[in-house]
Design a protein around this motif. Structure first.
Motif, PDB file in Angstrom:
ATOM      1  N   LEU B 127      38.567  26.985  51.836  1.00  0.00           N
ATOM      2  CA  LEU B 127      39.929  27.539  51.837  1.00  0.00           C
ATOM      3  C   LEU B 127      40.660  27.386  53.159  1.00  0.00           C
ATOM      4  CD1 LEU B 127      40.116  30.688  49.587  1.00  0.00           C
ATOM      5  CD2 LEU B 127      40.718  28.330  49.117  1.00  0.00           C
ATOM      6  N   LEU B 134      47.244  22.675  51.062  1.00  0.00           N
ATOM      7  CA  LEU B 134      47.795  23.905  50.483  1.00  0.00           C
ATOM      8  C   LEU B 134      49.111  23.603  49.772  1.00  0.00           C
ATOM      9  CD1 LEU B 134      49.888  26.591  51.158  1.00  0.00           C
ATOM     10  CD2 LEU B 134      47.704  26.918  50.015  1.00  0.00           C
ATOM     11  N   ALA B 138      50.131  24.329  46.040  1.00  0.00           N
ATOM     12  CA  ALA B 138      51.305  25.142  45.712  1.00  0.00           C
ATOM     13  C   ALA B 138      52.224  24.429  44.731  1.00  0.00           C
ATOM     14  CB  ALA B 138      52.067  25.504  46.980  1.00  0.00           C
ATOM     15  N   LEU B 165      52.078  36.096  49.382  1.00  0.00           N
ATOM     16  CA  LEU B 165      50.634  35.933  49.551  1.00  0.00           C
ATOM     17  C   LEU B 165      49.885  36.327  48.273  1.00  0.00           C
ATOM     18  CD1 LEU B 165      48.239  35.225  51.258  1.00  0.00           C
ATOM     19  CD2 LEU B 165      48.308  37.469  52.311  1.00  0.00           C
ATOM     20  N   LEU B 167      51.009  36.041  45.345  1.00  0.00           N
ATOM     21  CA  LEU B 167      51.270  34.960  44.405  1.00  0.00           C
ATOM     22  C   LEU B 167      50.329  33.774  44.667  1.00  0.00           C
ATOM     23  CD1 LEU B 167      53.519  35.245  42.325  1.00  0.00           C
ATOM     24  CD2 LEU B 167      54.968  33.838  43.766  1.00  0.00           C
ATOM     25  N   LEU B 168      49.923  33.636  45.921  1.00  0.00           N
ATOM     26  CA  LEU B 168      49.036  32.516  46.268  1.00  0.00           C
ATOM     27  C   LEU B 168      47.597  32.762  45.803  1.00  0.00           C
ATOM     28  CD1 LEU B 168      50.181  31.589  49.909  1.00  0.00           C
ATOM     29  CD2 LEU B 168      50.708  30.398  47.779  1.00  0.00           C
ATOM     30  N   LEU B 172      44.518  30.149  44.942  1.00  0.00           N
ATOM     31  CA  LEU B 172      43.307  29.989  45.751  1.00  0.00           C
ATOM     32  C   LEU B 172      42.074  30.139  44.872  1.00  0.00           C
ATOM     33  CD1 LEU B 172      44.430  32.107  48.832  1.00  0.00           C
ATOM     34  CD2 LEU B 172      44.450  29.617  48.615  1.00  0.00           C
TER      35      LEU B 172
END
Lengths: 395, 395
Positions: B127, B134, B138, B165, B167-168, B172
């Motif tokens: 990560l 990233l 996205a 964050l 939403l991310l 991830l």
């Protein structure tokens, strides 16, 4: 707010659309130090046109008042390409191309800006951050806050997709302000949301928020859409003087007040006829980027070509028949008995002119409205006057 | 889908809530190879409780059928902390603490899982990616897709903030599936959205999408909310046998069918009284983690304490007076003439018991409903029976 801050703000704002939030610029100016005034640049379209000049001229005013311009070239974001993944307008560029574009932009921008008071940065210096730093940034803003942006709100309401990457862009732009410690940020009115969001992000990083100054958007020579390279309705600062002159002379009369205010920083004299105002505008703008001599030559050339327009019986007319946009290779091919590839080659070599100015060989499709009344010249001797609306043909 | 795939799926699914999309697990099983079955773990609460056991037992079934479990410890995301920045429930941990928690979790998980068929990974391995990676991630998902998640949709509709964050996080989590090339992912029903989104992300990265298996959520010993450390309604696999036994004996009768199905993988005999079912459940579960001998001892101890409950006149009652949750140091202090800090010290030393089991010294507030009828013991000789609802007091 000191009185001097207010006075300076009045002078600096002039033709700006908005200064936000109220009083913020005045307070910054009142601190009496050289402010860091940020402008972000997308290096996918390197050639500076008059739309850029509007914002660059405003920056130059800040420089002349003793402030520092921080020009941020979005090299990192350009490398990522179009965040929606849907559009062709924002191609993904490779490093060399971005480097070339950035150099071109910088060189051209210095025809307006004072290099001594300009700091040029690339957002690649800080955007390739550690993931934890990105997470910190992502924590500064909420989905609802970002969906307030007009275009996002509209697309969300219409159930059109918005990628998470697109949502990250305003955050990255805000981080640029943090990285350069911007006191002021300039941009077009379409950037208002991003510039204001950057304030919140600066605050989240413990910085004083920037003042925001937005400039009106300059319409292109079609007088309808914003000036932009991809729409083919632009006047570039480096294009040949006679081309720039001819394009400016084709501007709709109604655009004179806005063009005067945004580019010449004054109001046009309402007693003068539109054609005279246009001639003065064209002369002044061409003169600014190419010198007075080149401007006079361009004007002379325009007048010679213009004779064709003064003697309409000598030029046959061609009805475009409602086609819109007009595909030039097809039109030229059909009218003058050439193959499309021959027509395309002529275009690429600059052998096709509209009202005397060479047509950009890469823009093959033009809006019909911008062609109505224009004289199309192919090679030395072939002329035709285009008619975009009427169905009458010459006898 | 081969017949053997369907048969195996039927056996493996058993008490699962859902297998999605329809037929996906059957098709994977039909390939006849050892599948990679993923489970993501949050290392902020390292002690495994019976809620975890439900999912781990299902993983064990997959292992017994020849498949491989990939346990992903979310060390990287734990380091980031609570993405909303609003809650205290997900503290930001430092590296050492995460490492200790991860080791604890792993050790305890192997009381259920077969270590020979388990691959343990940390999402920190992948990560901490480059920003461009990233951005690629996205681009795989849209705002609207993520806002479909129930809790996001609810909060967005109620105008409660959702940070970018947060939403991310589903992205991830999906990237975890890409990184370990998961064939199957297991999780609670509350994870359904994230597990399905991971499929789309795998496809965007050119992988075959995982099959998704969700398990019902085990209620805590209050019988109301999900079992969780932060709610204090859990039975940990490592807690002393007598504590675990006592807690399970306090379960609401109505929970027997679900506890049997999720933990014992069978239905309770409807002809047996609830108290007997509970006793059998407590004996079996304590026996599983501490051995049969310890289970019998815990049962004996429970019975001795229980005598107190059989002779209610010997134990005075205390009305909680509508207070909810009940703050134990205040209650103990007021009832037995101790200062709050003395009460807190006693709690920390394990000197306070509820129905004979030591109270966790870190959980100072308990829901009134879970205390009604329980015998509170402070030190060796001080007893009181708590009453959460009635206003009657002992004469």
């Amino acid at each position: 707010v000191t009185e001097s801050g207010s006075d300076e703000a009045r002078t600096l704002l002039g033709n700006a659309a908005e200064a936000l939030p109220e009083g913020a610029l005045e307070r910054k100016l009142g601190e009496g130090r050289a402010l860091r005034v940020k402008l972000g640049i997308d290096p996918t379209a390197p050639d500076i046109h008059l739309g850029h000049v509007v914002v660059l001229s405003k920056l130059r005013q800040f420089q002349d008042a003793g402030h520092l311009v921080v020009l941020i070239i979005g090299d990192y974001t350009a490398r990522v390409g179009d965040p929606s993944g849907l559009s062709q307008e924002r191609p993904q560029l490779d490093g060399d191309e971005i480097e070339r574009n950035a150099e071109t932009f910088k060189r051209q921008a210095f025809s307006v800006l004072d290099p001594e008071r300009t700091e040029v940065r690339r957002n690649g210096e800080w955007l390739d951050m550690a993931m934890e730093e990105l997470f910190r940034l992502a924590r500064t803003s909420t989905v609802a806050q970002l969906l307030e942006r007009d275009d996002f709100a509209k697309r969300h309401a219409e159930r059109r997709p918005i990628s998470i990457l697109e949502l990250l862009y305003p955050l990255l732009q805000g981080y640029d302000s943090v990285a350069v410690q911007a006191d002021v940020e300039l941009g077009g009115t379409d950037q208002k949301f991003n510039l204001l969001r950057a304030r919140e992000i600066q605050v989240a990083y413990g910085q004083a928020p920037q003042a925001v100054v937005t400039m009106p958007i300059l319409p292109g020579i079609d007088g309808v859409r914003r000036m932009s390279k991809s729409l083919g309705n632009y006047v570039a600062v480096t294009e040949p003087p006679e081309d720039a002159f001819g394009k400016l002379m084709r501007l709709p009369d109604a655009q004179m007040p806005l063009y005067y205010e945004l580019l010449l920083l004054r109001r046009p004299d309402p007693r003068r006829p539109a054609v005279e105002l246009k001639r003065a505008l064209a002369r002044e703008i061409v003169g600014r980027f190419h010198g007075e001599h080149a401007a006079l030559e361009a004007e002379g050339r325009f007048d010679r070509i213009h004779v064709e327009r003064e003697h309409p019986d000598e030029v046959p007319e061609l009805d475009l028949g409602g086609e819109d946009p007009v595909h030039l290779p097809a039109l030229i091919g059909a009218r003058f008995g050439l193959s499309r590839s021959e027509a395309r080659r002529l275009l690429a070599q600059g052998g096709v002119r509209l009202d005397g100015e060479a047509v950009d060989g890469e823009v093959l499709d033009l809006p019909a409205a911008s062609l109505d009344g224009a004289v199309l010249q192919v090679g030395k001797r072939r002329f035709v006057r285009l008619r975009g609306r009427s169905a009458t043909r010459p006898g």
